[in-house]
Design a protein around this motif. Structure first.
Motif, PDB file in Angstrom:
ATOM      1  N   ASN A 132       0.819  -1.214   0.000  1.00 15.40           N
ATOM      2  CA  ASN A 132       0.000   0.000   0.000  1.00 15.40           C
ATOM      3  C   ASN A 132       0.850   1.260   0.000  1.00 15.40           C
ATOM      4  OD1 ASN A 132      -2.410  -1.429  -0.062  1.00 15.40           O
ATOM      5  ND2 ASN A 132      -2.560  -1.569   2.150  1.00 15.40           N
ATOM      6  N   THR A 133       1.962   1.237   0.719  1.00 14.67           N
ATOM      7  CA  THR A 133       2.864   2.393   0.702  1.00 14.67           C
ATOM      8  C   THR A 133       3.391   2.646  -0.709  1.00 14.67           C
ATOM      9  OG1 THR A 133       3.532   1.947   2.985  1.00 14.67           O
ATOM     10  CG2 THR A 133       4.976   3.368   1.684  1.00 14.67           C
ATOM     11  N   MET A 134       3.722   1.561  -1.398  1.00 17.38           N
ATOM     12  CA  MET A 134       4.276   1.703  -2.743  1.00 17.38           C
ATOM     13  C   MET A 134       3.247   2.224  -3.743  1.00 17.38           C
ATOM     14  SD  MET A 134       6.615  -1.725  -2.646  1.00 17.38           S
ATOM     15  CE  MET A 134       6.714  -1.907  -4.421  1.00 17.38           C
ATOM     16  N   VAL A 135       1.979   1.797  -3.642  1.00 12.82           N
ATOM     17  CA  VAL A 135       0.995   2.311  -4.602  1.00 12.82           C
ATOM     18  C   VAL A 135       0.609   3.752  -4.280  1.00 12.82           C
ATOM     19  CG1 VAL A 135       0.113   0.036  -5.258  1.00 12.82           C
ATOM     20  CG2 VAL A 135      -1.021   1.295  -3.416  1.00 12.82           C
ATOM     21  N   VAL A 136       0.669   4.138  -3.009  1.00 15.34           N
ATOM     22  CA  VAL A 136       0.457   5.562  -2.678  1.00 15.34           C
ATOM     23  C   VAL A 136       1.524   6.409  -3.360  1.00 15.34           C
ATOM     24  CG1 VAL A 136       0.506   7.294  -0.845  1.00 15.34           C
ATOM     25  CG2 VAL A 136      -0.739   5.179  -0.492  1.00 15.34           C
ATOM     26  N   ALA A 137       2.784   5.998  -3.197  1.00  8.60           N
ATOM     27  CA  ALA A 137       3.881   6.746  -3.813  1.00  8.60           C
ATOM     28  C   ALA A 137       3.770   6.725  -5.331  1.00  8.60           C
ATOM     29  CB  ALA A 137       5.218   6.161  -3.369  1.00  8.60           C
ATOM     30  N   SER A 138       3.386   5.581  -5.899  1.00  3.82           N
ATOM     31  CA  SER A 138       3.250   5.489  -7.352  1.00  3.82           C
ATOM     32  C   SER A 138       2.104   6.360  -7.856  1.00  3.82           C
ATOM     33  CB  SER A 138       3.025   4.030  -7.763  1.00  3.82           C
ATOM     34  OG  SER A 138       2.955   3.900  -9.159  1.00  3.82           O
ATOM     35  N   GLY A 139       0.987   6.352  -7.136  1.00  7.35           N
ATOM     36  CA  GLY A 139      -0.139   7.195  -7.532  1.00  7.35           C
ATOM     37  C   GLY A 139       0.209   8.668  -7.514  1.00  7.35           C
ATOM     38  N   ALA A 140       0.977   9.067  -6.493  1.00  7.72           N
ATOM     39  CA  ALA A 140       1.376  10.475  -6.395  1.00  7.72           C
ATOM     40  C   ALA A 140       2.375  10.847  -7.475  1.00  7.72           C
ATOM     41  CB  ALA A 140       1.970  10.742  -5.013  1.00  7.72           C
ATOM     42  N   THR A 141       3.267   9.925  -7.817  1.00  8.41           N
ATOM     43  CA  THR A 141       4.346  10.233  -8.754  1.00  8.41           C
ATOM     44  C   THR A 141       3.934  10.039 -10.208  1.00  8.41           C
ATOM     45  OG1 THR A 141       5.954   9.538  -7.082  1.00  8.41           O
ATOM     46  CG2 THR A 141       6.749   9.715  -9.347  1.00  8.41           C
ATOM     47  N   TYR A 142       3.199   8.945 -10.491  1.00  4.06           N
ATOM     48  CA  TYR A 142       2.899   8.588 -11.882  1.00  4.06           C
ATOM     49  C   TYR A 142       1.430   8.722 -12.262  1.00  4.06           C
ATOM     50  CZ  TYR A 142       7.492   6.431 -11.351  1.00  4.06           C
ATOM     51  OH  TYR A 142       8.825   6.203 -11.097  1.00  4.06           O
ATOM     52  N   GLY A 143       0.549   8.911 -11.278  1.00  2.00           N
ATOM     53  CA  GLY A 143      -0.871   8.980 -11.578  1.00  2.00           C
ATOM     54  C   GLY A 143      -1.537   7.608 -11.488  1.00  2.00           C
ATOM     55  N   PHE A 144      -2.867   7.609 -11.534  1.00  2.00           N
ATOM     56  CA  PHE A 144      -3.625   6.369 -11.329  1.00  2.00           C
ATOM     57  C   PHE A 144      -3.417   5.379 -12.471  1.00  2.00           C
ATOM     58  CE2 PHE A 144      -7.245   3.538 -11.167  1.00  2.00           C
ATOM     59  CZ  PHE A 144      -7.432   3.337  -9.808  1.00  2.00           C
ATOM     60  N   ALA A 145      -3.561   5.855 -13.710  1.00  4.67           N
ATOM     61  CA  ALA A 145      -3.530   4.941 -14.862  1.00  4.67           C
ATOM     62  C   ALA A 145      -2.210   4.184 -14.944  1.00  4.67           C
ATOM     63  CB  ALA A 145      -3.776   5.717 -16.151  1.00  4.67           C
ATOM     64  N   ARG A 146      -1.096   4.870 -14.708  1.00  7.09           N
ATOM     65  CA  ARG A 146       0.208   4.215 -14.820  1.00  7.09           C
ATOM     66  C   ARG A 146       0.490   3.286 -13.639  1.00  7.09           C
ATOM     67  NH1 ARG A 146       5.041   8.055 -16.204  1.00  7.09           N
ATOM     68  NH2 ARG A 146       5.959   6.053 -16.831  1.00  7.09           N
ATOM     69  N   THR A 147      -0.313   3.394 -12.571  1.00 13.28           N
ATOM     70  CA  THR A 147      -0.146   2.523 -11.408  1.00 13.28           C
ATOM     71  C   THR A 147      -0.996   1.262 -11.525  1.00 13.28           C
ATOM     72  OG1 THR A 147       0.320   4.482 -10.055  1.00 13.28           O
ATOM     73  CG2 THR A 147      -0.211   2.491  -8.858  1.00 13.28           C
ATOM     74  N   VAL A 148      -1.923   1.217 -12.470  1.00 14.75           N
ATOM     75  CA  VAL A 148      -2.826   0.057 -12.602  1.00 14.75           C
ATOM     76  C   VAL A 148      -2.059  -1.259 -12.776  1.00 14.75           C
ATOM     77  CG1 VAL A 148      -4.567  -1.025 -14.096  1.00 14.75           C
ATOM     78  CG2 VAL A 148      -4.848   1.346 -13.351  1.00 14.75           C
ATOM     79  N   PRO A 149      -1.029  -1.359 -13.644  1.00 16.06           N
ATOM     80  CA  PRO A 149      -0.300  -2.631 -13.730  1.00 16.06           C
ATOM     81  C   PRO A 149       0.315  -3.061 -12.399  1.00 16.06           C
ATOM     82  CG  PRO A 149       0.217  -1.245 -15.609  1.00 16.06           C
ATOM     83  CD  PRO A 149      -0.553  -0.391 -14.651  1.00 16.06           C
ATOM     84  N   HIS A 150       0.788  -2.104 -11.630  1.00 19.04           N
ATOM     85  CA  HIS A 150       1.320  -2.391 -10.294  1.00 19.04           C
ATOM     86  C   HIS A 150       0.229  -2.999  -9.418  1.00 19.04           C
ATOM     87  CE1 HIS A 150       3.959  -0.694  -6.765  1.00 19.04           C
ATOM     88  NE2 HIS A 150       3.454  -1.887  -6.479  1.00 19.04           N
ATOM     89  N   MET A 151      -0.946  -2.395  -9.415  1.00 20.51           N
ATOM     90  CA  MET A 151      -2.062  -2.905  -8.612  1.00 20.51           C
ATOM     91  C   MET A 151      -2.466  -4.303  -9.054  1.00 20.51           C
ATOM     92  SD  MET A 151      -4.570   0.368  -7.967  1.00 20.51           S
ATOM     93  CE  MET A 151      -4.826   0.787  -9.686  1.00 20.51           C
ATOM     94  N   LEU A 152      -2.560  -4.509 -10.365  1.00 21.38           N
ATOM     95  CA  LEU A 152      -2.947  -5.824 -10.888  1.00 21.38           C
ATOM     96  C   LEU A 152      -1.914  -6.889 -10.537  1.00 21.38           C
ATOM     97  CD1 LEU A 152      -4.305  -4.812 -14.417  1.00 21.38           C
ATOM     98  CD2 LEU A 152      -5.645  -5.555 -12.441  1.00 21.38           C
TER      99      LEU A 152
END
Length: 201
Positions: free
Chosen positions: A24-44
């Motif tokens: 969860n810490t990593m997707v928060v940082a990814s969402g802030a840095t890269y935006g939601f769409a670019r974080t989707v593969p990470h979430m999946l």
């Protein structure tokens, strides 16, 4: 397996998936840095990787959960990888509002899926879930393991999406690259702090 088993196991899956930790810490940082769409593969990758890990451990890898040597290797390998990820987050200088600064890449699907195998919290959750809920289930261990994997897969994406949106919302508040850099440093610090309970054991 009756409905009380599913309620109990589902509540456990939600609690473990929604609470702070490396994923969860990593997707928060990814969402802030890269935006939601670019974080989707990470979430999946997380949503698919952890259930696969559960199935493998529940069917063929039970000795791994009880072997202290395996735990030691995974603990230190996971710590080293988390420290590297923390450094990547801390040194990120991307701004989702400025395409010229987004040359770096967020974690991809396969990387996020494989990360579960060196994620200390994932091992703790897997060991607890398999020990508790395969023993309680009035069904074959394989059926209980598959049911657990499905439950975790179902709750993972909403929880990860929520945390990613926190990161996206934070980026909208932190309008300067310097503020976003401070935020990323804080996220890197939290990622390192999440290692402390694991390494202390």
């Amino acid at each position: 397996m009756d409905w009380t088993w599913f309620l109990s196991a589902g509540a456990f899956a939600v609690a473990m998936s929604a609470t702070p930790g490396p994923n969860n810490t990593m997707v928060v940082a990814s969402g802030a840095t890269y935006g939601f769409a670019r974080t989707v593969p990470h979430m999946l990758g997380i949503a698919a990787g952890f259930p696969v890990m559960l199935v493998v451990l529940g069917t063929a890898g039970l000795p791994l959960l009880t072997d202290p040597r395996v735990h030691a290797v995974l603990k230190w390998a996971g710590a080293a990888y988390l420290l590297w990820l923390a450094w990547k987050i801390a040194s990120s200088d991307s701004d989702p509002a400025d395409p010229a600064t987004t040359a770096s890449r967020p974690l991809g699907f396969l990387q996020a899926a494989l990360f579960q195998w060196v994620n200390p919290k994932a091992w703790i959750i897997a060991a607890g879930a398999l020990a508790t809920y395969t023993a309680q289930a009035e069904a074959a261990p394989l059926a209980a393991t598959l049911a657990l994997a499905i439950l975790f897969g179902l709750v993972a994406l909403p929880c990860l999406g929520f945390w990613t949106l926190i990161g996206v919302g934070t980026a909208r508040v932190l309008r300067t690259r310097r503020a976003l850099r401070v935020f990323n440093l804080a996220m890197a610090g939290l990622l390192v702090a999440s290692l402390v309970p694991t390494l202390r054991d």
